[in-house]
Design a protein around this motif. Structure first.
Motif, PDB file in Angstrom:
ATOM      1  N   TYR A  80     -35.850  96.711   9.127  1.00  0.00           N
ATOM      2  CA  TYR A  80     -36.484  95.555   9.780  1.00  0.00           C
ATOM      3  C   TYR A  80     -35.438  94.691  10.475  1.00  0.00           C
ATOM      4  O   TYR A  80     -35.626  94.281  11.625  1.00  0.00           O
ATOM      5  N   LEU A  81     -34.337  94.412   9.790  1.00  0.00           N
ATOM      6  CA  LEU A  81     -33.302  93.567  10.385  1.00  0.00           C
ATOM      7  C   LEU A  81     -32.670  94.217  11.619  1.00  0.00           C
ATOM      8  O   LEU A  81     -32.496  93.575  12.660  1.00  0.00           O
ATOM      9  N   VAL A  82     -32.339  95.507  11.506  1.00  0.00           N
ATOM     10  CA  VAL A  82     -31.710  96.196  12.632  1.00  0.00           C
ATOM     11  C   VAL A  82     -32.673  96.302  13.811  1.00  0.00           C
ATOM     12  O   VAL A  82     -32.295  96.066  14.974  1.00  0.00           O
ATOM     13  N   ALA A  83     -33.927  96.643  13.535  1.00  0.00           N
ATOM     14  CA  ALA A  83     -34.917  96.760  14.606  1.00  0.00           C
ATOM     15  C   ALA A  83     -35.149  95.419  15.292  1.00  0.00           C
ATOM     16  O   ALA A  83     -35.244  95.345  16.526  1.00  0.00           O
ATOM     17  N   SER A  84     -35.216  94.365  14.495  1.00  0.00           N
ATOM     18  CA  SER A  84     -35.393  93.031  15.075  1.00  0.00           C
ATOM     19  C   SER A  84     -34.188  92.644  15.923  1.00  0.00           C
ATOM     20  O   SER A  84     -34.328  92.015  16.987  1.00  0.00           O
ATOM     21  N   GLY A  85     -32.995  92.997  15.458  1.00  0.00           N
ATOM     22  CA  GLY A  85     -31.794  92.727  16.240  1.00  0.00           C
ATOM     23  C   GLY A  85     -31.783  93.487  17.547  1.00  0.00           C
ATOM     24  O   GLY A  85     -31.391  92.941  18.591  1.00  0.00           O
ATOM     25  N   MET A  86     -32.233  94.729  17.549  1.00  0.00           N
ATOM     26  CA  MET A  86     -32.317  95.523  18.775  1.00  0.00           C
ATOM     27  C   MET A  86     -33.265  94.886  19.787  1.00  0.00           C
ATOM     28  O   MET A  86     -32.957  94.792  20.988  1.00  0.00           O
ATOM     29  N   ILE A  87     -34.406  94.464  19.295  1.00  0.00           N
ATOM     30  CA  ILE A  87     -35.389  93.847  20.188  1.00  0.00           C
ATOM     31  C   ILE A  87     -34.832  92.554  20.781  1.00  0.00           C
ATOM     32  O   ILE A  87     -35.024  92.264  21.975  1.00  0.00           O
ATOM     33  N   ALA A  88     -34.130  91.780  19.960  1.00  0.00           N
ATOM     34  CA  ALA A  88     -33.537  90.531  20.452  1.00  0.00           C
ATOM     35  C   ALA A  88     -32.508  90.804  21.540  1.00  0.00           C
ATOM     36  O   ALA A  88     -32.469  90.105  22.568  1.00  0.00           O
ATOM     37  N   VAL A  89     -31.682  91.820  21.358  1.00  0.00           N
ATOM     38  CA  VAL A  89     -30.674  92.161  22.367  1.00  0.00           C
ATOM     39  C   VAL A  89     -31.341  92.640  23.652  1.00  0.00           C
ATOM     40  O   VAL A  89     -30.976  92.222  24.766  1.00  0.00           O
ATOM     41  N   ASN A  90     -32.324  93.522  23.510  1.00  0.00           N
ATOM     42  CA  ASN A  90     -32.988  94.078  24.693  1.00  0.00           C
ATOM     43  C   ASN A  90     -33.736  93.013  25.492  1.00  0.00           C
ATOM     44  O   ASN A  90     -33.853  93.118  26.722  1.00  0.00           O
ATOM     45  N   GLU A  91     -34.236  92.008  24.785  1.00  0.00           N
ATOM     46  CA  GLU A  91     -35.007  90.974  25.476  1.00  0.00           C
ATOM     47  C   GLU A  91     -34.134  89.905  26.125  1.00  0.00           C
ATOM     48  O   GLU A  91     -34.564  89.218  27.053  1.00  0.00           O
ATOM     49  N   THR A  92     -32.918  89.753  25.640  1.00  0.00           N
ATOM     50  CA  THR A  92     -32.056  88.666  26.143  1.00  0.00           C
ATOM     51  C   THR A  92     -30.896  89.143  27.019  1.00  0.00           C
ATOM     52  O   THR A  92     -30.339  88.348  27.776  1.00  0.00           O
ATOM     53  N   VAL A  93     -30.537  90.389  26.904  1.00  0.00           N
ATOM     54  CA  VAL A  93     -29.389  90.900  27.663  1.00  0.00           C
ATOM     55  C   VAL A  93     -29.870  91.978  28.636  1.00  0.00           C
ATOM     56  O   VAL A  93     -30.365  93.032  28.213  1.00  0.00           O
TER      57      VAL A  93
END
Length: 213
Positions: A80-93
């Motif tokens: 959950y943490l890694v997937a959420s981090g991936m989504i955050a990166v993809n949405e902001t960068v």
């Protein structure tokens, strides 16, 4: 399944392999699809941990429940943490920003640059747990749904094994009692001819011969 060779160690190894597969599937969906679809992969994780445990000939016993639940919860939380981090990166960068960051910080190595940003995204997801548990709760619900189903299947396997063990024990006890009774019967059968001969000899010795009268 050959229960004589089944062990908790094999089951734990299989559960670990299944958990890694579930972790990878969870993160791949988060990276390529985004949104909240990845949360439903708590069920997939529960399935793969179960298949890994049983596939590697894990022992059916109380320890199996602990191994199963531990892997599902621990790996599920990490996913959950890694997937959420991936989504955050993809949405902001964006792609251009990522390329510039990689060129400036890692000599153009986009892979290293992404994982550097992913660490920041995971940190954001971790800190976000303090204010919002909704997404994590949804993931846990899917894990619980899959876990409950597969734990019931595991419970049935444990009961079936216990019943088979009870039948084997009862059969062994019955064979042992039969073997103990047979020598006594044989001894009686062997003793009867000897007793009859003794009685016949006594009768013959007690009757006088005609020549002596």
């Amino acid at each position: 399944m050959n229960e004589k060779r089944a062990t908790y160690g094999k089951g734990a190894l299989g559960a670990f392999v299944g958990a890694l597969a579930g972790f990878a599937a969870w993160c791949i969906v988060a990276y390529f699809v985004g949104g909240n679809l990845h949360l439903s992969f708590g069920f997939v994780l529960a399935l793969l941990v179960y298949l890994g445990y049983t596939g590697m000939n894990g022992k059916n016993g109380r320890g199996a429940y602990l191994i199963y639940i531990a892997f599902v919860l621990a790996v599920g939380f990490a996913a959950y943490l890694v997937a959420s981090g991936m989504i955050a990166v993809n949405e902001t960068v964006g792609a251009e920003t990522m390329a510039a960051y990689a060129e400036g910080q890692f000599g153009g190595n986009a892979f290293a640059a992404y994982f550097s940003l992913l660490g920041d995204g995971i940190q954001v997801a971790w800190e976000g747990l303090a204010t919002g548990w909704t997404n994590l709760a949804i993931a846990v619900i899917f894990e619980a749904a899959g876990g409950a189903y597969f734990l019931l299947k595991l419970h049935d396997a444990v009961k079936e094994q216990a019943a088979d063990a009870g039948k084997k024990t009862e059969s062994a006890e019955n064979r042992g009692s039969v073997q103990e009774e047979e020598p006594e019967e044989n001894a009686g059968a062997e003793g009867e001819p000897a007793q009859e001969e003794e009685e016949a000899a006594e009768e013959a010795g007690g009757q006088p011969e005609e020549g002596e009268i």
